[in-house]
Design an enzyme around this catalytic site. Structure first.
Site, PDB file in Angstrom:
ATOM      1  CG  HIS A  89      23.962  33.413  78.496  1.00  0.00           C
ATOM      2  ND1 HIS A  89      24.863  33.624  77.448  1.00  0.00           N
ATOM      3  CD2 HIS A  89      24.291  34.459  79.465  1.00  0.00           C
ATOM      4  CE1 HIS A  89      25.884  34.492  77.987  1.00  0.00           C
ATOM      5  NE2 HIS A  89      25.373  34.880  79.035  1.00  0.00           N
ATOM      6  CD  GLU A  91      21.001  31.756  73.791  1.00  0.00           C
ATOM      7  OE1 GLU A  91      21.320  32.441  72.769  1.00  0.00           O
ATOM      8  OE2 GLU A  91      21.181  32.290  74.955  1.00  0.00           O
ATOM      9  CB  CYS A 117      27.656  33.877  74.438  1.00  0.00           C
ATOM     10  SG  CYS A 117      27.230  32.812  75.482  1.00  0.00           S
ATOM     11  CB  CYS A 120      24.713  29.914  74.212  1.00  0.00           C
ATOM     12  SG  CYS A 120      24.152  30.799  75.669  1.00  0.00           S
TER      13      CYS A 120
END
Length: 163
Positions: A89, A91, A117, A120
């Site tokens: 992801h 992040e 999410c 993260c």
């Protein structure tokens, strides 16, 4: 909110810091290789960019555009079964970039084009990020629970003019 100043009788209008960094996150997401949702992230401290990240396969791994999206093939809804995704992801990539280059991110702000999410969220909590500014929503209630139980300040970015 924009900043304005007058110089030589000309009023200059500048974006606020949040506008500025969110626009950069929007630009960063254009590098994403995800077929389902493109995400960008920028980690900032003292109004200086520390790292950026976008969602995509790890270095050296094939991207979904080359091999297909397993979550799409399996009709997995957004926000579920992230472990099946080939991509890191945005992040995660921003935090990994900081670790790789020895950049401390404790006490910083992350601007992300979508609410983090749960995976993260836990990484951001453990990294001692102090503030998350996000634009779009993400259907992950557990993430909201973790972040609401943390000391991280969470701000939804409301400017709808950015595409």
């Amino acid at each position: 909110m924009t900043d304005s100043l007058e110089q030589n009788n000309v009023k200059l209008v500048r974006p606020s810091w949040d506008e500025y960094f969110m626009e950069i996150a929007e630009l960063v997401k254009k590098r994403s290789t995800c077929l389902r949702r493109k995400i960008g992230a920028v980690i900032v401290r003292d109004n200086r960019i520390l790292t950026t990240g976008y969602n995509g396969a790890p270095p050296g791994a094939k991207h979904c555009g080359e091999v297909g999206c397993l979550r799409e093939i399996m009709s997995i809804p957004s926000g579920e079964r992230q472990e099946l995704c080939r991509a890191l992801h945005a992040e995660q990539n921003a935090v990994i970039q900081a670790a790789k280059y020895g950049i401390p991110i404790e006490g910083s702000t992350i601007y992300t084009t979508t609410y983090p999410c749960v995976i993260c969220a836990k990484i951001l909590i453990a990294s001692n990020i102090k503030r998350i500014v996000y634009r779009g929503s993400y259907p992950d209630e557990l993430s909201k629970t973790f972040l609401n139980d943390s000391t991280i300040i969470i701000d939804k970015y409301e400017d709808c003019s950015i595409k």
